[in-house]
Design a protein around this motif. Structure first.
Motif: not given
Length: 423
Positions: A102-121, A270-278
């Motif tokens: 079982d997996r779950k995902a969080l969607l954010v805006n950028s790579g830095a934001e993804a890493l920040e949230n990964a550490v928080k988690i 991930l989104a080929d030019g649109m701002p998105l991270a996970a």
């Protein structure tokens, strides 16, 4: 407006720290080509720094964004969610090789934001605070991710002090004399001298270093790291921001090793030019923090989610993984030719189409000056080419995986002609 007029505005109004050194301004783009405001054509071997694995304005991605624009443009997912967010989360959970089932995902805006949230988690899941990362690694430009980044200039030299309890260890790199055992020994040394293992929440690694020089982490090392994390109850976070979405011949670079991390971060293509991270991980880990603890105003924007769903469809149905492998084979073959012909070219390497080589001086030492000269030559002759590396002497290739053969050859010929100028 032409290039010169825009350059004047840029110098007057754009902060120096965010400005590009390029004197040209993109007016339109298609696949691996850009035309500037003066009508000059450029071949793009940068791909938005790894954002455009499917090229500029892939028609399927453009259509998906336009279709979504006619429905919902923005609501903030934390206020009222929408189908593309949930559907994309499902697809990513199905495709990401983190520990499951079982997996779950969080969607954010950028790579830095993804890493920040990964550490928080990871901190919420373990009740610990420490983070270990690798020299040469790049994880973002926010203060926490700057602390995690293992290169001072130009990223973090002027912005200290950095957040605490972030520790760096050598990245295993046989070319520069760092063995796998050296890197593991350095982690164990941090446990003895800086922070006990029981206070470390996460060890964060790029399976292929991006800004650090396009060095793949050996699969054997990644397995040793997984074992070490398990031994001490540490979350293994894999940063796939630059290496993900078919760049290495697999959807994710970590798949080459067979290792399953606890948490993965992804962004860029991930989104080929649109701002998105996970951020994706096991459900138990991802749900460690309470409702409302994660999110953001624009995270998982409907247009970006629609683009990402189209990207995943194109990768699946258009043989993009196979194209990445073939492109990587073509690049490394050309690097070998250059190594035989030019004494300044060394250590060509690749994992799929994530490919690079180094420029050295007459004594075989890293040569940032030649690297800077080559990228400048390329730009003068119509090719956008990027360097990277701790010693600023690596030439990396991030051309779209969809590049036409004749455009690829044209770009490689420009590089070859530039190398010839060094004698």
């Amino acid at each position: 407006m032409n290039n010169n007029e825009l350059e004047e505005l840029k110098q007057r109004y754009v902060v120096r720290g965010a400005a590009s050194s390029a004197k040209q301004f993109a007016a339109r783009a298609e696949n691996a080509e850009i035309w500037d405001e003066d009508g000059q054509r450029l071949i793009d071997f940068a791909g938005g720094i790894g954002v455009l694995n499917l090229g500029h304005r892939h028609p399927d991605v453009v259509k998906a964004v336009k279709d979504q624009l006619d429905k919902v443009m923005h609501t903030a997912a934390g206020v009222i969610t929408y189908a593309p967010y949930v559907t994309l989360a499902e697809r990513l959970c199905q495709l990401t090789p983190t520990r499951g089932p079982d997996r779950k995902a969080l969607l954010v805006n950028s790579g830095a934001e993804a890493l920040e949230n990964a550490v928080k988690i990871a901190r919420a899941a373990t009740g610990r605070s420490g983070v270990i990362t690798f020299e040469g690694g790049f994880h973002g430009r926010t203060l926490l991710t700057l602390a995690m980044t293992g290169k001072v200039w130009p990223y973090k030299g002027e912005f200290g002090p950095m957040p605490g309890e972030v520790f760096h260890v050598p990245f295993p790199n046989a070319w520069y004399g760092v063995s796998e055992d050296d890197a593991i020994a350095a982690i164990n040394a941090r446990f003895r001298t800086d922070i006990p293992a029981e206070r470390v929440a996460a060890i964060v690694i790029e399976p292929v270093q991006g800004e650090g020089g396009f060095y793949p982490a050996p699969a054997t090392f990644l397995r040793k790291l997984r074992e070490l994390c398990d031994q001490h109850g540490i979350m293994m976070i894999v940063d796939e921001v630059q290496s993900g979405f078919a760049r290495t011949g697999r959807l994710f670079a970590i798949e080459h090793s067979g290792v399953q991390p606890d948490i993965m971060t992804m962004a860029k293509s991930l989104a080929d030019g649109m701002p998105l991270a996970a951020v994706v991980g096991s459900a138990k880990v991802m749900d460690a923090s309470g409702p409302g603890s994660l999110g953001g105003t624009y995270g998982g924007n409907p247009l970006s989610c629609a683009a990402a769903l189209a990207v995943l469809d194109v990768i699946q149905h258009d043989g993009i993984l196979e194209k990445s492998v073939l492109l990587g084979d073509a690049l490394i073959a050309r690097f070998r030719e250059w190594e035989a012909r030019f004494t300044c070219v060394a250590h060509g390497r690749h994992l799929g189409a994530m490919a690079a080589f180094e420029l050295v001086d007459d004594n075989g030492k890293p040569c940032a000056e030649r690297t800077k000269a080559l990228t400048a030559y390329a730009r003068e002759h119509g090719l956008i080419l990027l360097s990277c590396g701790v010693f600023a002497n690596t030439i990396r290739i991030l051309v779209p995986l969809t590049v036409q053969k004749e455009v690829l050859e044209e770009g490689l010929t420009i590089i070859e002609n530039g190398l010839a100028t060094f004698g």
